[in-house]
Scaffold this motif. Sequence first.
Motif, PDB file in Angstrom:
ATOM      1  N   THR A 188     -66.496  66.945 -66.359  1.00 51.29           N
ATOM      2  CA  THR A 188     -67.213  68.121 -66.856  1.00 51.29           C
ATOM      3  C   THR A 188     -66.464  68.787 -68.006  1.00 51.29           C
ATOM      4  O   THR A 188     -67.056  69.203 -69.005  1.00 51.29           O
ATOM      5  CB  THR A 188     -67.430  69.136 -65.717  1.00 51.29           C
ATOM      6  OG1 THR A 188     -68.263  68.548 -64.708  1.00 51.29           O
ATOM      7  CG2 THR A 188     -68.069  70.416 -66.220  1.00 51.29           C
ATOM      8  N   LEU A 189     -65.172  68.893 -67.866  1.00 51.42           N
ATOM      9  CA  LEU A 189     -64.358  69.626 -68.829  1.00 51.42           C
ATOM     10  C   LEU A 189     -64.484  69.068 -70.243  1.00 51.42           C
ATOM     11  O   LEU A 189     -64.634  69.821 -71.215  1.00 51.42           O
ATOM     12  CB  LEU A 189     -62.899  69.615 -68.363  1.00 51.42           C
ATOM     13  CG  LEU A 189     -61.905  70.470 -69.141  1.00 51.42           C
ATOM     14  CD1 LEU A 189     -60.947  71.173 -68.195  1.00 51.42           C
ATOM     15  CD2 LEU A 189     -61.097  69.601 -70.106  1.00 51.42           C
ATOM     16  N   ILE A 190     -64.456  67.748 -70.395  1.00 57.86           N
ATOM     17  CA  ILE A 190     -64.488  67.158 -71.736  1.00 57.86           C
ATOM     18  C   ILE A 190     -65.837  67.377 -72.426  1.00 57.86           C
ATOM     19  O   ILE A 190     -65.872  67.772 -73.605  1.00 57.86           O
ATOM     20  CB  ILE A 190     -64.090  65.671 -71.675  1.00 57.86           C
ATOM     21  CG1 ILE A 190     -62.602  65.561 -71.322  1.00 57.86           C
ATOM     22  CG2 ILE A 190     -64.367  64.967 -73.005  1.00 57.86           C
ATOM     23  CD1 ILE A 190     -62.121  64.154 -71.052  1.00 57.86           C
ATOM     24  N   PRO A 191     -66.982  67.171 -71.783  1.00 57.53           N
ATOM     25  CA  PRO A 191     -68.240  67.515 -72.447  1.00 57.53           C
ATOM     26  C   PRO A 191     -68.327  68.986 -72.852  1.00 57.53           C
ATOM     27  O   PRO A 191     -68.900  69.320 -73.895  1.00 57.53           O
ATOM     28  CB  PRO A 191     -69.303  67.152 -71.402  1.00 57.53           C
ATOM     29  CG  PRO A 191     -68.675  66.047 -70.618  1.00 57.53           C
ATOM     30  CD  PRO A 191     -67.232  66.431 -70.517  1.00 57.53           C
ATOM     31  N   PHE A 192     -67.743  69.878 -72.053  1.00 61.41           N
ATOM     32  CA  PHE A 192     -67.728  71.293 -72.423  1.00 61.41           C
ATOM     33  C   PHE A 192     -66.842  71.522 -73.645  1.00 61.41           C
ATOM     34  O   PHE A 192     -67.190  72.314 -74.539  1.00 61.41           O
ATOM     35  CB  PHE A 192     -67.266  72.148 -71.243  1.00 61.41           C
ATOM     36  CG  PHE A 192     -68.395  72.678 -70.404  1.00 61.41           C
ATOM     37  CD1 PHE A 192     -68.745  74.007 -70.435  1.00 61.41           C
ATOM     38  CD2 PHE A 192     -69.116  71.824 -69.578  1.00 61.41           C
ATOM     39  CE1 PHE A 192     -69.787  74.502 -69.670  1.00 61.41           C
ATOM     40  CE2 PHE A 192     -70.165  72.300 -68.800  1.00 61.41           C
ATOM     41  CZ  PHE A 192     -70.506  73.638 -68.850  1.00 61.41           C
ATOM     42  N   LEU A 193     -65.694  70.860 -73.713  1.00 62.59           N
ATOM     43  CA  LEU A 193     -64.844  70.969 -74.901  1.00 62.59           C
ATOM     44  C   LEU A 193     -65.574  70.462 -76.136  1.00 62.59           C
ATOM     45  O   LEU A 193     -65.522  71.078 -77.208  1.00 62.59           O
ATOM     46  CB  LEU A 193     -63.548  70.180 -74.693  1.00 62.59           C
ATOM     47  CG  LEU A 193     -62.557  70.747 -73.670  1.00 62.59           C
ATOM     48  CD1 LEU A 193     -61.447  69.735 -73.413  1.00 62.59           C
ATOM     49  CD2 LEU A 193     -61.965  72.076 -74.143  1.00 62.59           C
ATOM     50  N   LYS A 194     -66.277  69.354 -75.986  1.00 68.40           N
ATOM     51  CA  LYS A 194     -67.023  68.797 -77.120  1.00 68.40           C
ATOM     52  C   LYS A 194     -68.117  69.742 -77.586  1.00 68.40           C
ATOM     53  O   LYS A 194     -68.490  69.743 -78.773  1.00 68.40           O
ATOM     54  CB  LYS A 194     -67.624  67.438 -76.735  1.00 68.40           C
ATOM     55  CG  LYS A 194     -66.606  66.311 -76.610  1.00 68.40           C
ATOM     56  CD  LYS A 194     -67.312  65.004 -76.252  1.00 68.40           C
ATOM     57  CE  LYS A 194     -66.347  63.837 -76.200  1.00 68.40           C
ATOM     58  NZ  LYS A 194     -67.036  62.561 -75.845  1.00 68.40           N
ATOM     59  N   ALA A 195     -68.642  70.551 -76.661  1.00 67.28           N
ATOM     60  CA  ALA A 195     -69.687  71.509 -77.012  1.00 67.28           C
ATOM     61  C   ALA A 195     -69.113  72.789 -77.611  1.00 67.28           C
ATOM     62  O   ALA A 195     -69.870  73.711 -77.942  1.00 67.28           O
ATOM     63  CB  ALA A 195     -70.527  71.839 -75.783  1.00 67.28           C
ATOM     64  N   GLY A 196     -67.781  72.852 -77.746  1.00 65.01           N
ATOM     65  CA  GLY A 196     -67.151  73.991 -78.398  1.00 65.01           C
ATOM     66  C   GLY A 196     -66.656  75.085 -77.478  1.00 65.01           C
ATOM     67  O   GLY A 196     -66.251  76.153 -77.956  1.00 65.01           O
ATOM     68  N   HIS A 197     -66.637  74.841 -76.168  1.00 62.25           N
ATOM     69  CA  HIS A 197     -66.205  75.866 -75.222  1.00 62.25           C
ATOM     70  C   HIS A 197     -64.680  75.906 -75.104  1.00 62.25           C
ATOM     71  O   HIS A 197     -63.997  74.891 -75.255  1.00 62.25           O
ATOM     72  CB  HIS A 197     -66.818  75.614 -73.846  1.00 62.25           C
ATOM     73  CG  HIS A 197     -68.293  75.787 -73.802  1.00 62.25           C
ATOM     74  ND1 HIS A 197     -68.899  77.020 -73.794  1.00 62.25           N
ATOM     75  CD2 HIS A 197     -69.305  74.874 -73.779  1.00 62.25           C
ATOM     76  CE1 HIS A 197     -70.213  76.872 -73.757  1.00 62.25           C
ATOM     77  NE2 HIS A 197     -70.483  75.582 -73.741  1.00 62.25           N
ATOM     78  N   ASP A 198     -64.177  77.098 -74.812  1.00 57.03           N
ATOM     79  CA  ASP A 198     -62.755  77.297 -74.499  1.00 57.03           C
ATOM     80  C   ASP A 198     -62.595  77.055 -73.008  1.00 57.03           C
ATOM     81  O   ASP A 198     -62.948  77.904 -72.184  1.00 57.03           O
ATOM     82  CB  ASP A 198     -62.355  78.717 -74.882  1.00 57.03           C
ATOM     83  CG  ASP A 198     -60.911  79.059 -74.490  1.00 57.03           C
ATOM     84  OD1 ASP A 198     -60.189  78.153 -74.035  1.00 57.03           O
ATOM     85  OD2 ASP A 198     -60.536  80.236 -74.646  1.00 57.03           O
TER      86      ASP A 198
END
Length: 254
Positions: free
Chosen positions: A53-63
């Motif tokens: 989950t964490l990596i797709p969120f990082l790719k979407a620009g989330h901190d």
Amino acid sequence: MTQTTINRYGAIASEIYDIDKPDFALPDTRFHLARFESFGRPILEPACGSGRTLIPFLKAGHDMAGFDPSPDMLDRCRTRCAEEGFAPELAQARYEDFGFSRTFGAVLVPVGSFTLIDDFAVAMDVLRRFHAALEPGGVLVIDLQGLGFLASNSIDRRRWTAPSGDLLTCEGTRSVTDWFRQRAESVYRYERWRDGRLIETEIDIMAQRFWGLDEFRMALEAAGFCSVSVVGNYDRSRGLRGSDRTWTFEALRA
């Protein structure tokens, strides 16, 4: 053979996890990304594992920040993040003792990882820790599998071929069903085979506690949360159904 521990997620289990559950293989990731679209505050993922989950969120620009008790999972998460050009704040910690120097706009616990807290009192303490980790007005989002999962008693027997060519196998058998404590234990045996020879074995005891729908609503409120809502099977277009396999709870820190 490695030492038997509870919910350990060792090297073979972690490798299998990445093969069996690549990014977006389960419906929760798209659901949660849609929920947090344009969310401009930092997000904490407890039990972040290898970064599904964490990596797709990082790719979407989330901190994003995360923690996990498994060093094998965290090693894979750090490696995968580095390959994508990310270096998020990650810590080896348990639900019971995690701590960060900042607070978060959201705490996100996807795909039922919260059930790995197999004791009610500990789970309540963790909910209070989540509350303390949030900024005022922050949101807690937790996926849960309900109490009906205690009735399942099937053998989990699967196998995968690793990129190295090794054959990885898993066999899980329910060993304890405790309706009084709403708790289940299963014994998982992970094996690595190469050229027809068994070269590595891990034994993991998987312990989970399952919740009733209203029970968890009340638990969230008792931990200080408000405005509790629930979505069934990642589908906001309808109400809850008895056949739902997953509930997604959302609650606010006032």
